[in-house]
Motif scaffolding. Sequence first.
Motif, PDB file in Angstrom:
ATOM      1  N   SER A  12      -0.199  18.428  -5.572  1.00  0.00           N
ATOM      2  CA  SER A  12       1.250  18.399  -5.316  1.00  0.00           C
ATOM      3  C   SER A  12       1.843  19.787  -5.524  1.00  0.00           C
ATOM      4  CB  SER A  12       1.935  17.395  -6.236  1.00  0.00           C
ATOM      5  OG  SER A  12       1.513  16.082  -5.939  1.00  0.00           O
ATOM      6  N   TRP A  13       1.414  20.447  -6.591  1.00  0.00           N
ATOM      7  CA  TRP A  13       1.874  21.801  -6.891  1.00  0.00           C
ATOM      8  C   TRP A  13       1.505  22.753  -5.757  1.00  0.00           C
ATOM      9  CZ3 TRP A  13       5.062  24.031 -10.249  1.00  0.00           C
ATOM     10  CH2 TRP A  13       4.998  25.404 -10.407  1.00  0.00           C
ATOM     11  N   GLU A  14       0.357  22.496  -5.129  1.00  0.00           N
ATOM     12  CA  GLU A  14      -0.115  23.345  -4.025  1.00  0.00           C
ATOM     13  C   GLU A  14       0.546  22.997  -2.692  1.00  0.00           C
ATOM     14  OE1 GLU A  14      -1.943  26.040  -4.121  1.00  0.00           O
ATOM     15  OE2 GLU A  14      -2.272  25.904  -6.280  1.00  0.00           O
ATOM     16  N   GLY A  15       1.441  22.005  -2.700  1.00  0.00           N
ATOM     17  CA  GLY A  15       2.221  21.707  -1.509  1.00  0.00           C
ATOM     18  C   GLY A  15       1.792  20.498  -0.712  1.00  0.00           C
ATOM     19  N   TYR A  16       0.833  19.744  -1.220  1.00  0.00           N
ATOM     20  CA  TYR A  16       0.378  18.543  -0.516  1.00  0.00           C
ATOM     21  C   TYR A  16       1.141  17.322  -1.013  1.00  0.00           C
ATOM     22  CZ  TYR A  16      -3.385  21.599   0.908  1.00  0.00           C
ATOM     23  OH  TYR A  16      -4.087  22.659   1.431  1.00  0.00           O
ATOM     24  N   GLU A  17       1.281  16.342  -0.143  1.00  0.00           N
ATOM     25  CA  GLU A  17       1.824  15.047  -0.548  1.00  0.00           C
ATOM     26  C   GLU A  17       0.624  14.195  -0.959  1.00  0.00           C
ATOM     27  OE1 GLU A  17       4.179  11.306   1.400  1.00  0.00           O
ATOM     28  OE2 GLU A  17       4.596  13.300   2.193  1.00  0.00           O
ATOM     29  N   VAL A  18       0.613  13.715  -2.195  1.00  0.00           N
ATOM     30  CA  VAL A  18      -0.557  13.044  -2.743  1.00  0.00           C
ATOM     31  C   VAL A  18      -0.262  11.587  -3.038  1.00  0.00           C
ATOM     32  CG1 VAL A  18      -2.281  13.069  -4.604  1.00  0.00           C
ATOM     33  CG2 VAL A  18      -1.304  15.226  -3.779  1.00  0.00           C
ATOM     34  N   ALA A  19      -1.200  10.737  -2.638  1.00  0.00           N
ATOM     35  CA  ALA A  19      -1.194   9.323  -3.036  1.00  0.00           C
ATOM     36  C   ALA A  19      -2.485   9.104  -3.812  1.00  0.00           C
ATOM     37  CB  ALA A  19      -1.152   8.421  -1.804  1.00  0.00           C
ATOM     38  N   THR A  20      -2.465   8.172  -4.745  1.00  0.00           N
ATOM     39  CA  THR A  20      -3.668   7.912  -5.531  1.00  0.00           C
ATOM     40  C   THR A  20      -4.045   6.444  -5.459  1.00  0.00           C
ATOM     41  OG1 THR A  20      -2.453   7.517  -7.590  1.00  0.00           O
ATOM     42  CG2 THR A  20      -3.153   9.793  -7.150  1.00  0.00           C
ATOM     43  N   ALA A  21      -5.341   6.200  -5.680  1.00  0.00           N
ATOM     44  CA  ALA A  21      -5.867   4.835  -5.728  1.00  0.00           C
ATOM     45  C   ALA A  21      -6.910   4.782  -6.836  1.00  0.00           C
ATOM     46  CB  ALA A  21      -6.495   4.454  -4.388  1.00  0.00           C
ATOM     47  N   GLU A  22      -6.929   3.682  -7.582  1.00  0.00           N
ATOM     48  CA  GLU A  22      -7.848   3.546  -8.715  1.00  0.00           C
ATOM     49  C   GLU A  22      -9.179   2.933  -8.324  1.00  0.00           C
ATOM     50  OE1 GLU A  22      -5.802  -0.240  -8.162  1.00  0.00           O
ATOM     51  OE2 GLU A  22      -5.029   1.800  -8.324  1.00  0.00           O
ATOM     52  N   SER A  23      -9.327   2.566  -7.049  1.00  0.00           N
ATOM     53  CA  SER A  23     -10.579   1.952  -6.592  1.00  0.00           C
ATOM     54  C   SER A  23     -10.721   2.135  -5.092  1.00  0.00           C
ATOM     55  CB  SER A  23     -10.583   0.453  -6.923  1.00  0.00           C
ATOM     56  OG  SER A  23      -9.602  -0.216  -6.132  1.00  0.00           O
ATOM     57  N   GLY A  24     -11.947   1.916  -4.625  1.00  0.00           N
ATOM     58  CA  GLY A  24     -12.171   1.962  -3.188  1.00  0.00           C
ATOM     59  C   GLY A  24     -11.374   0.902  -2.455  1.00  0.00           C
ATOM     60  N   GLU A  25     -11.323  -0.279  -3.047  1.00  0.00           N
ATOM     61  CA  GLU A  25     -10.571  -1.378  -2.425  1.00  0.00           C
ATOM     62  C   GLU A  25      -9.097  -1.015  -2.272  1.00  0.00           C
ATOM     63  OE1 GLU A  25     -14.102  -3.200  -4.577  1.00  0.00           O
ATOM     64  OE2 GLU A  25     -12.606  -1.709  -5.085  1.00  0.00           O
ATOM     65  N   ALA A  26      -8.512  -0.435  -3.332  1.00  0.00           N
ATOM     66  CA  ALA A  26      -7.102  -0.033  -3.276  1.00  0.00           C
ATOM     67  C   ALA A  26      -6.890   1.065  -2.236  1.00  0.00           C
ATOM     68  CB  ALA A  26      -6.635   0.426  -4.654  1.00  0.00           C
ATOM     69  N   ALA A  27      -7.846   1.972  -2.135  1.00  0.00           N
ATOM     70  CA  ALA A  27      -7.744   3.061  -1.162  1.00  0.00           C
ATOM     71  C   ALA A  27      -7.758   2.536   0.264  1.00  0.00           C
ATOM     72  CB  ALA A  27      -8.888   4.055  -1.374  1.00  0.00           C
ATOM     73  N   VAL A  28      -8.650   1.599   0.525  1.00  0.00           N
ATOM     74  CA  VAL A  28      -8.739   1.032   1.873  1.00  0.00           C
ATOM     75  C   VAL A  28      -7.443   0.306   2.222  1.00  0.00           C
ATOM     76  CG1 VAL A  28      -9.957  -0.672   3.292  1.00  0.00           C
ATOM     77  CG2 VAL A  28     -11.258   0.926   1.860  1.00  0.00           C
ATOM     78  N   LYS A  29      -6.897  -0.418   1.260  1.00  0.00           N
ATOM     79  CA  LYS A  29      -5.622  -1.109   1.493  1.00  0.00           C
ATOM     80  C   LYS A  29      -4.527  -0.101   1.850  1.00  0.00           C
ATOM     81  CE  LYS A  29      -2.384  -4.356  -0.471  1.00  0.00           C
ATOM     82  NZ  LYS A  29      -1.604  -4.661  -1.630  1.00  0.00           N
ATOM     83  N   GLN A  30      -4.461   1.005   1.094  1.00  0.00           N
ATOM     84  CA  GLN A  30      -3.453   2.034   1.385  1.00  0.00           C
ATOM     85  C   GLN A  30      -3.686   2.653   2.760  1.00  0.00           C
ATOM     86  OE1 GLN A  30      -3.616   4.009  -2.760  1.00  0.00           O
ATOM     87  NE2 GLN A  30      -1.771   4.785  -1.803  1.00  0.00           N
TER      88      GLN A  30
END
Length: 129
Positions: A33-51
Amino acid sequence: MNGDLNERSTGRQRVLVIDDEPAIRETLDTFLSWEGYEVATAESGEAAVKQAKEEQFDLAITDLRMPGMAGDETVAALKRLHPNLPVIVVTGYASDEAAMRCSKEGAIRIVRKPVQLEDLLSLVKAALG
């Protein structure tokens, strides 16, 4: 501008960080984020796929060993949803077999922990062109 409105509302490139360790997610979120990217996080592969089904990302960074869906399965699932999505795998346990599986599934790079943030940033910039 329909489904891409979410992605481009800030004009920043969007990175999805996937790791089961909260401290790693928070560190990468803050740094990128500090480097200028918009960041989303996920605590698992399943959560990442859903996002990834609901939002567009320009890059994903995933841990290899996580409870539930492992990193290679996460890479495969993300690539099925978004074939052109660059994925970087970060791991402390990279065996040649695991690295080969991730590469086979479409990961562009396997990085061993502990990763230097500046080195990771170079990979992110290269992947996003």
